[in-house]
Write a protein that holds these residues in place. Structure first.
Motif, PDB file in Angstrom:
ATOM      1  N   ASP A 298       0.674  -1.213  -0.098  1.00 20.86           N
ATOM      2  CA  ASP A 298      -0.029  -0.073  -0.056  1.00 20.86           C
ATOM      3  C   ASP A 298       0.976   1.131  -0.061  1.00 20.86           C
ATOM      4  O   ASP A 298       1.730   1.488   0.839  1.00 20.86           O
ATOM      5  N   ASP A 299       0.682   2.006  -1.079  1.00 21.70           N
ATOM      6  CA  ASP A 299       1.590   3.396  -1.077  1.00 21.70           C
ATOM      7  C   ASP A 299       1.420   4.218   0.233  1.00 21.70           C
ATOM      8  O   ASP A 299       2.187   5.022   0.306  1.00 21.70           O
ATOM      9  N   GLY A 302       4.170   3.567   3.016  1.00 20.20           N
ATOM     10  CA  GLY A 302       5.471   3.306   2.457  1.00 20.20           C
ATOM     11  C   GLY A 302       6.604   4.158   3.341  1.00 20.20           C
ATOM     12  O   GLY A 302       7.784   3.808   3.586  1.00 20.20           O
ATOM     13  N   LEU A 346       7.740  -0.512  -2.982  1.00 22.89           N
ATOM     14  CA  LEU A 346       6.523  -1.162  -2.846  1.00 22.89           C
ATOM     15  C   LEU A 346       6.605  -2.622  -3.681  1.00 22.89           C
ATOM     16  O   LEU A 346       7.447  -2.657  -4.699  1.00 22.89           O
TER      17      LEU A 346
END
Length: 502
Positions: A298-299, A302, A346
């Motif tokens: 999930d960005d 990050g 990611l």
């Protein structure tokens, strides 16, 4: 030397396995192989024969020949040395020098041949190195397999717990008197629509009763009904509630909600152990490697920091990734990037911290193995092997102790804690235990075999565990901006890379 080809053939000239090392047409190599038996001369002790263009160097192997085809310019002494290495490789993968056994293990032999010779030239390898290269051992594959076994074991445990919970709910429902829906009063009664046939006294009446149906049609209830359909949970719930209400139960239908998955960061703590112990005791080598990896999908997650807690007092050497802020790690034991504005990569496994631990202290051994072979005066040995778990907090799964045996030896097992398997193809006795923990921290295996005391070494030990050997753990994961906690999962994998008693 330039080696053209290596082959295993029968004394009649039939080729079983052949490996070509230089570019040559199929017709040419087949012609060279078919010419070999015609060039053999009886009554001579030579191990080579030459033609105008090539040299055949060969060694008898019972009913077979190990054959090398080289150029005439090659050194005959090097040819013979290479031939001896090829001849030693074959018994490594074949139980006997039979044609069928060679054919069954052709692929392993070809892989081994490729390790000896590359592009026609001899490689500087010995038999032990060839064995290691052909096994194609992979650290990444071991980590993957160990993680997969751990996850499967945890999934099975959750399934058992769920089954117990469902059984408990059924028992509670039965105690409260809740009837199972859809079966009415049960049994064959008046509600089923079944009418017993009348008793008759003559054959005419019997024939009339046979042709006439003895049951009445089941009447469908008036109005619409809601049948339970697969794939529609809400309709199943409504139908179930309606049936309970029709039987006089006061039921409040629960609201159907959809669970929204919570973002979570999976972390893997993997530890690899390399250990070598002498057969008479004494720790020769102890080396433990560990690494913490994380995977962000999930960005929004990050930019994080991983909080660690290190309670290990044995002096493990920690090392962070070059992109990790070392000062932050030293001051707060947190793993974060040097540039807080940048996120972690990611959709990939990222190693953020690794460590190494070496020792000569025998107390560091997690599982001690004692092997006691003694000659029995009948041309064989009586062997007793014992194991003992040295750290009660450890839990070792899928333990396998591999005991080598001489070729053709069949062990007679007298006692065994756990299970055992004799593999005659690999000439080993496998002692397996599904789990070793504080409840069964010791056990033994006793057997007899036709062998010398030194034939049972080296012993190889393999196991996996979801308990960390090092007292190092991840306590929380925090967002960089506001230090808010992020949910995470932690899988621990501890396994052996090379654990042997020599």
């Amino acid at each position: 030397m330039v080696l053209i080809a290596a082959a295993v053939c029968t004394k009649a000239g039939k080729t079983i396995v052949s490996r070509q090392f230089v570019e040559m047409t199929k017709a040419r190599i087949e012609g060279l192989l078919s010419a070999f038996p015609k060039l053999m001369s009886t009554g001579k002790q030579h191990t080579f024969v030459e033609t105008e263009s090539v040299r055949y160097v060969y060694q008898p192997l019972e009913k077979l020949y190990m054959l090398l085809i080289t150029t005439k310019a090659s050194n005959i002494l090097e040819d013979l040395e290479t031939l001896r290495l090829f001849s030693r490789v074959i018994p490594e993968y074949c139980r006997s020098m039979e044609e069928s056994e060679i054919a069954d293990n052709a692929f392993n032999l070809i892989f081994a041949f490729d390790e000896i010779v590359a592009l026609g030239y001899r490689e500087s390898v010995n038999l032990a190195q060839i064995r290691t290269f052909v096994e194609m051992d992979s650290h990444e594959e071991k980590v993957y397999q160990a993680v997969r076994q751990t996850q499967e074991r945890e999934a099975k445990n959750k399934m058992r717990e769920k089954a117990k919970e469902l059984q408990r709910q059924r028992m509670e429902a039965n105690k409260k008197g809740v009837k199972s829906p859809g079966f009415g009063g049960g049994g064959f009664g008046s509600n089923t629509g079944y009418s017993p046939a009348p008793v008759v006294g003559d054959s005419a009446s019997l024939q009339a009763d046979i042709t006439k149906p003895s049951f009445t049609a089941i009447q469908k209830p008036a109005g619409t009904t809601k049948a339970m359909k697969l794939g529609s949970k809400s309709r199943d719930v409504e139908s179930f509630v309606d049936q309970l209400k029709s039987e006089g139960e006061n039921v409040v239908a629960p609201a159907v909600t959809r669970a929204v998955p919570t973002p979570r960061i999976p972390l893997i703590l993997s530890l690899v152990l390399a250990l070598r112990v002498g057969r008479d005791g004494g720790l020769q080598n102890f080396e433990l490697h560990g690494i913490v990896t994380l995977h962000i999908s999930d960005d929004k997650l990050g930019r994080i920091r991983v909080q660690l807690e290190n309670k290990d007092t044995r002096g493990i050497q920690l090392q962070t990734h070059p992109n990790v802020d070392k000062e932050l790690f030293k001051s707060k034991s947190q793993v974060g990037l040097k540039n807080p504005a940048k996120p972690f990569p990611l959709h990939t496994d990222v190693g953020v911290l690794k460590w190494r631990f070496q020792s000569q202290d025998e107390s560091c051994i997690p599982l001690s193995i004692n092997c006691w072979p003694s000659e029995n005066g009948q041309g064989g040995c009586d062997v007793n092997i014992e194991y003992e778990l040295e750290h009660d907090q450890m839990e070792l799964n899928d333990v396998c102790i591999t005991i080598p045996l001489p070729i053709g030896s069949s062990p007679i097992v007298n006692e065994c804690d756990g299970d055992y398997t004799h593999d005659p193809r690999k000439n080993v006795l496998l002692w397996t235990l599904p789990i070793i923990d504080a409840s069964n921290k010791s056990g033994s295996l006793g057997f007899s075999a036709t062998a010398l005391p030194g034939d049972f070494f080296p012993l190889q030990i393999n196991f996996v565990s979801n308990k960390s050997y090092a007292d190092l753990m991840v306590t929380e994961v925090l967002q960089v901006d506001d230090d808010s906690p992020v949910k995470f999962s932690m899988d621990t994998v501890f396994f052996t890379e090379k654990y042997e008693i020599v």
